[in-house]
Design an enzyme around this catalytic site. Structure first.
Site, short mmCIF file in Angstrom:
data_model
loop_
_atom_site.label_atom_id
_atom_site.label_comp_id
_atom_site.label_asym_id
_atom_site.label_seq_id
_atom_site.Cartn_x
_atom_site.Cartn_y
_atom_site.Cartn_z
N LYS A 1 31.33 -0.37 13.02
CA LYS A 1 31.93 -1.70 12.96
C LYS A 1 33.02 -1.78 11.89
CE LYS A 1 27.33 -3.43 14.04
NZ LYS A 1 26.48 -2.46 13.36
N ASP B 1 23.08 2.57 15.97
CA ASP B 1 24.00 1.51 15.57
C ASP B 1 24.31 1.61 14.08
OD1 ASP B 1 25.22 -1.30 16.35
OD2 ASP B 1 24.23 -1.53 14.40
N HIS C 1 33.06 -6.59 12.97
CA HIS C 1 31.73 -6.90 12.43
C HIS C 1 31.49 -8.41 12.31
CE1 HIS C 1 28.46 -4.93 9.73
NE2 HIS C 1 27.99 -5.99 10.36
N TYR D 1 27.38 -0.67 5.76
CA TYR D 1 25.99 -0.31 5.46
C TYR D 1 25.91 0.77 4.38
CZ TYR D 1 24.98 -2.67 9.94
OH TYR D 1 24.90 -3.58 10.99
#
Length: 316
Positions: free
Chosen positions: A81, A47, A114, A52
């Site tokens: 996302k 994931d 997201h 990130y």
């Protein structure tokens, strides 16, 4: 080992391994090794997300393991996302293509919105003025129509949402040509999401549980915040089964049918988190763990609760 992991079937007929590796807060310098270790252990579900800041390093690990012949691309299930600054329709496909480029992939298995909240468009992923997040008036319903286009273009096999409440999901279902396959939300015994799970199940949408261990390393944690994995009640259950508290928490989600994505960069923990398919929690213990619920949300984003699409003001 990977064939031990049960799969969950989406409403479009495609399947996802019920256990995956989360990469939120995994530093770029650590995540490559973590993903390589996870694939070696047997994880086939990773994931990711643009925000990130570590997609290129995740991609490196995937490439290494494919080059080594450990896995083929179609053995893997890769999620990314769409970040909040890319909700305007014309930004959705370019953002998805950026994630594909970062990951070194030709397609994703799953692409999620997201958060329902749109932020001001631009180069800054966290646009601020005078310490206040800047918002966009983009509507996630318009964003969804572009997500559907991404499926038709072959850029992603499935699409879904993350951090959406029941009313927001319903708004999407009212216009959707392609239904969301999952809603990825914070889910653990302190926030067991029973009502949202029931709602999503009634719409044939799966739940993906993030922070299933209570996110002890969240950046805004206070020293006196309760720590789920230190809960004496949980430790008691773990002792009964000869398992770690983390293994009990993961098994709890898996037995509820929730896709689960614990994050770790430590090889021993990545291995330990995978060893949850050799025992079953009794119905009594599942019900007992349900009683830990205290609406204990840790990823609350309270600092943007004035956003028109902030999701946590309604019950579920």
């Amino acid at each position: 080992m990977s064939n031990k992991v049960p799969k969950v079937k989406f409403n479009n007929g495609l399947e996802v391994p019920i256990l995956g590796l989360g990469t939120w807060k995994s530093k770029p310098g650590e995540v490559t090794q973590a993903v390589k270790d996870a694939i070696d252990v047997g994880y086939r579900h990773i994931d990711c997300a643009l925000v990130y800041g570590n997609e290129p390093e995740v991609g490196q690990a995937i490439k290494t393991k494919i080059d080594e012949g450990v896995v083929k691309r179609d053995d893997l299930f890769i999620t990314s996302k769409l970040w909040n600054t890319f909700h305007k329709p014309e930004l959705v496909i370019p953002a998805l293509k950026q994630s594909l480029s970062n990951l070194g992939l030709e397609y994703l298995d799953l692409y999620l919105i997201h958060w329902p909240m749109a932020y001001k468009e631009g180069d800054d992923l966290f646009p601020e003025k005078d310490g206040k997040t800047l918002y966009s008036d983009a509507d996630y319903v318009d964003t969804w129509k572009e997500m559907e286009k991404a499926v038709k273009m072959g850029l992603t096999k499935s699409i879904g949402v993350s951090n959406f409440n029941s009313a927001q999901i319903q708004r999407i279902l009212d216009v959707a040509e392609i239904k969301p396959v999952t809603n990825q939300v914070e889910c653990h015994p302190y926030l067991n999401q029973k009502q949202l799970m029931d709602f999503c199940k009634s719409k044939d949408i799966t739940i993906t549980a993030y922070s299933p261990l209570g996110s002890p390393d969240r950046p805004w944690a206070k020293p006196d915040d309760p720590q789920l994995m230190d809960d004496p009640k949980l430790k008691q259950v773990a002792e009964k089964y000869g398992k770690t508290p983390a293994q009990i928490l993961l098994k709890y989600q898996i037995q509820r049918g929730n896709i689960t994505i614990p994050k770790s960069v430590t090889k021993s923990r990545i291995e330990q988190n995978f060893k949850v398919f050799d025992f079953e929690l009794s119905g009594e213990d599942m019900s007992y763990i349900d009683t830990f619920d205290c609406n204990g949300r840790v990823c609350h984003l309270n600092w943007i609760k004035d956003h028109k699409d902030y999701p946590f003001l309604i019950a579920y």
